[in-house]
Design an enzyme around this catalytic site. Structure first.
Site, mmCIF file in Angstrom:
data_model
loop_
_atom_site.group_PDB
_atom_site.id
_atom_site.type_symbol
_atom_site.label_atom_id
_atom_site.label_comp_id
_atom_site.label_asym_id
_atom_site.label_seq_id
_atom_site.Cartn_x
_atom_site.Cartn_y
_atom_site.Cartn_z
ATOM 1 N N SER A 211 -2.966 0.664 3.551
ATOM 2 C CA SER A 211 -2.869 -0.254 4.694
ATOM 3 C C SER A 211 -2.354 0.464 5.947
ATOM 4 C CB SER A 211 -1.898 -1.379 4.328
ATOM 5 O OG SER A 211 -0.639 -0.826 4.012
ATOM 6 N N GLU A 232 -6.579 7.065 5.895
ATOM 7 C CA GLU A 232 -7.752 6.197 5.708
ATOM 8 C C GLU A 232 -7.214 4.781 5.590
ATOM 9 O OE1 GLU A 232 -10.954 7.081 5.635
ATOM 10 O OE2 GLU A 232 -10.675 9.243 5.766
ATOM 11 N N CYS A 266 -12.441 -1.938 1.761
ATOM 12 C CA CYS A 266 -11.925 -1.682 3.117
ATOM 13 C C CYS A 266 -13.015 -1.800 4.168
ATOM 14 C CB CYS A 266 -11.288 -0.302 3.166
ATOM 15 S SG CYS A 266 -12.413 0.989 2.634
HETATM 16 P P1 NAD Z 1 -0.941 -0.020 0.418
HETATM 17 O O1 NAD Z 1 -0.748 0.569 1.778
HETATM 18 O O2 NAD Z 1 -0.081 -1.146 0.017
HETATM 19 O O3 NAD Z 1 -0.744 1.109 -0.707
HETATM 20 C C1 NAD Z 1 -1.393 2.355 -0.665
HETATM 21 C C2 NAD Z 1 -0.530 3.412 -1.342
HETATM 22 O O4 NAD Z 1 0.701 3.530 -0.651
HETATM 23 C C3 NAD Z 1 -0.188 3.113 -2.797
HETATM 24 O O5 NAD Z 1 -0.347 4.305 -3.543
HETATM 25 C C4 NAD Z 1 1.262 2.679 -2.753
HETATM 26 O O6 NAD Z 1 1.976 3.062 -3.903
HETATM 27 C C5 NAD Z 1 1.806 3.430 -1.551
HETATM 28 N N1 NAD Z 1 2.862 2.706 -0.847
HETATM 29 C C6 NAD Z 1 2.943 1.362 -0.675
HETATM 30 N N2 NAD Z 1 4.034 1.050 0.066
HETATM 31 C C7 NAD Z 1 4.649 2.240 0.350
HETATM 32 C C8 NAD Z 1 5.834 2.592 1.069
HETATM 33 N N3 NAD Z 1 6.592 1.680 1.648
HETATM 34 N N4 NAD Z 1 6.166 3.910 1.157
HETATM 35 C C9 NAD Z 1 5.382 4.841 0.586
HETATM 36 N N5 NAD Z 1 4.262 4.565 -0.115
HETATM 37 C C10 NAD Z 1 3.889 3.291 -0.238
HETATM 38 O O7 NAD Z 1 -2.483 -0.378 0.359
HETATM 39 P P2 NAD Z 1 -3.303 -1.066 -0.811
HETATM 40 O O8 NAD Z 1 -2.839 -2.474 -0.962
HETATM 41 O O9 NAD Z 1 -3.331 -0.186 -2.006
HETATM 42 O O10 NAD Z 1 -4.786 -1.060 -0.204
HETATM 43 C C11 NAD Z 1 -5.236 -2.041 0.689
HETATM 44 C C12 NAD Z 1 -5.354 -1.513 2.098
HETATM 45 O O11 NAD Z 1 -5.926 -0.227 2.103
HETATM 46 C C13 NAD Z 1 -6.270 -2.369 2.959
HETATM 47 O O12 NAD Z 1 -5.728 -2.461 4.248
HETATM 48 C C14 NAD Z 1 -7.557 -1.581 2.993
HETATM 49 O O13 NAD Z 1 -8.371 -1.828 4.104
HETATM 50 C C15 NAD Z 1 -7.039 -0.189 2.993
HETATM 51 N N6 NAD Z 1 -8.038 0.704 2.444
HETATM 52 C C16 NAD Z 1 -8.606 1.634 3.253
HETATM 53 C C17 NAD Z 1 -9.596 2.464 2.753
HETATM 54 C C18 NAD Z 1 -10.261 3.505 3.592
HETATM 55 O O14 NAD Z 1 -11.012 4.301 3.035
HETATM 56 N N7 NAD Z 1 -10.051 3.553 4.891
HETATM 57 C C19 NAD Z 1 -9.987 2.328 1.426
HETATM 58 C C20 NAD Z 1 -9.385 1.359 0.645
HETATM 59 C C21 NAD Z 1 -8.404 0.562 1.150
#
Ligand code: NAD
Length: 477
Positions: A211, A232, A266
């Site tokens: 995110s 990403e 995404c």
């Molecule tokens: P997220 O940001 O919650 O988590 C992603 C990763 O970050 C996980 O491995 C998680 O363990 C880690 N993380 C979470 N909180 C953290 C923190 N406070 N400190 C450090 N690490 C932390 O995202 P998600 O829920 O896994 O995925 C959904 C989001 O990702 C959506 O916004 C989606 O659009 C985006 N996304 C983007 C792409 C792309 O290719 N651009 C692909 C898939 C998903």
């Protein structure tokens, strides 16, 4: 209060002790990977090709394990897992194996007259020790895809998949950690605490998918060590449907792109902007194609919502007064049927953040200029899709809206093109990967000027005078 302190304090102490132990373990793995990188073994193209082949083989041998794990996480079917995850990884690996020799070659470029006689060339070198942090929604593709780029570039790798798709993460840990030496490539499991502990260490590259909110945390953590990042991220990706398109085909492609993975993609079309003249026809065609696809709660090939938190967040968007189709859900099964919302404006709650689920708001537009203006009031999206046969209109939209990447007369499928760089812009991310862009993302390009000893014009050396200045002006322009 007293009793809760008595109860929680020992747990808190244990938690911090566990984290300290993890941290020491992380420090050891990172140091081992650094030493291994410093042996220069990963710089040999033959080594990289060998590792890429090993990666493909271990995924292929464990397909059933991977299918079962992801099904446990959110009932993603074997078909969707193969089509939208494994096949893309195989394709990336095959391309990297075929091209890595070419990508990693030094490239000659022209030298300027000021340096005559000389040669100039660019040497791609691996950045070094890398941390890859994955998201849960395509747990394999979003974790192992960047691994392909890192291996091709000659880096060492720590992969931290998302803890949210826990079974998939464990499956990846099993296959990677039993295939590769930890000093070269290893999977570490964990959530926020473990990722934060990892981020305290210095890496030469961090590749993050997730995110925008967490992307900012990663960027700040990386800044402490001046570590380059690829981010990403997500966003609200529009699909613009103009009157000059094939409505039936547009609807068919949009339905697939939106409801694949139950909208947890995404680059899924987040909302549709449709010209008022074709609004009703599009709505009817969307309904036809949703029905044809049989995305129902009972359908085993229709993916679940990943967890209760996301399920609860999504059902808040289902405003019964605006549901044109669908709107039903099953809390126990964590399933929401494809839902179309109409009479939506940019002020509605559903337009305030990325949806990331099977809910599709449809907004009408009259003038394309106003539509573009409205889209531009939101953050720059990861993708944008335009459905039109009108070349001038297509070019106008491509020119006036900034977004990561996208497709004309299709949606999502641009991700399958390894020759197209994939990434966001602004709030949807920075940097690209896939194919050569993945290699570049994990490489540094050293620019080298090489001179012989046999000639050195005296022109650049002091003492300066007007004659030298006149000659220099003529030579350098
Ligand atoms: P997220 O940001 O919650 O988590 C992603 C990763 O970050 C996980 O491995 C998680 O363990 C880690 N993380 C979470 N909180 C953290 C923190 N406070 N400190 C450090 N690490 C932390 O995202 P998600 O829920 O896994 O995925 C959904 C989001 O990702 C959506 O916004 C989606 O659009 C985006 N996304 C983007 C792409 C792309 O290719 N651009 C692909 C898939 C998903």
């Amino acid at each position: 209060m007293f009793f809760s302190v008595i109860y929680f304090f020992p747990k808190l102490i244990l938690y911090f002790i566990a984290l300290m132990i993890f941290d020491m373990e992380y420090a050891t793995i990172i140091a081992q990977q650094r030493s291994f990188f410093n042996t220069h073994a990963t710089k040999k193209v033959s080594f990289r090709i060998q590792q890429l082949k090993k990666l493909k083989a271990c995924i292929q041998h464990n397909e059933t394990l991977l299918f079962d794990a992801i099904y446990k996480d959110f009932k993603k079917s074997d078909y969707e897992t193969y089509v939208s995850e494994l096949s893309l990884i195989y394709h990336e690996i095959d391309l990297a194996i075929a091209k890595v020799k070419k990508w990693s070659k030094r490239k000659r470029v022209l030298s300027s007259l000021a340096n005559f006689p000389s040669k100039s060339y660019i040497i791609p070198e691996p950045l070094g020790s890398t941390l890859i942090i994955g998201a849960w929604n395509y747990p394999y593709q979003l974790s192992l895809g960047p691994v392909v780029g890192a291996m091709a570039a000659g880096c060492t790798i720590i992969l931290k998949p998302s803890e949210i798709a826990m079974h998939s993460a464990q499956a990846m840990q099993h296959i990677i950690n039993t295939t590769f030496d930890p000093e070269y490539c290893t999977v570490i499991l964990g959530g926020i605490a473990e990722t934060s502990a990892l981020l305290e260490h210095k890496f030469d590259k961090i590749f993050f998918t997730g995110s925008t909110h967490v992307g900012k945390i990663i960027y700040q953590a990386a800044a402490k060590h001046l570590t380059p990042v690829t981010l990403e991220l997500g966003g609200k990706s529009p699909a613009i449907v103009t009157p000059q398109c094939d409505i039936a085909m547009t609807a068919k492609r949009l339905v697939w792109a939106k409801f694949l993975n139950a909208g947890q993609t995404c680059i899924a079309p987040d909302y549709i902007m449709v010209h008022e003249d074709v609004h009703d026809a599009l709505l009817e065609a969307l309904i036809t194609h949703i029905k044809k696809a049989q995305y129902t709660i009972a359908n085993k090939n229709y993916t679940q919502i990943i967890n209760d938190r996301n399920f609860d967040r999504l059902i808040q968007y289902i405003d019964a007064s605006k549901v044109a189709f669908g709107g039903s859900y099953d809390q126990k099964e964590r399933t929401i049927t494809p839902t179309l919302l109409t009479a939506i404006t940019f002020d509605d709650t559903v337009m305030q953040e990325e949806i990331f689920g099977p809910i599709l708001p449809i907004l009408k537009y009259t003038s394309i200029d106003t539509a573009i203006q409205q889209i531009r009031t939101l953050d720059k999206p990861l993708s944008c899709y335009v459905f039109t046969k009108n070349t001038a209109l297509k070019n106008k939209i491509l020119n006036e809206i900034s977004f990561g990447g996208g497709a004309i007369n299709d949606a999502v499928m641009h991700i399958t093109e390894s020759r197209l760089p994939f990434g966001g812009v602004g709030n949807s991310g920075m940097g690209n990967y896939h194919g050569e862009a993945g290699f570049e993302s994990f490489s540094h390009y050293k620019g080298i000027l090489q001179k012989p000893f046999w000639l050195e014009p005296n022109l650049k050396y002091a003492p300066y005078n007007s004659t030298k200045l006149n000659i220099i002006k003529k030579l350098l322009g």
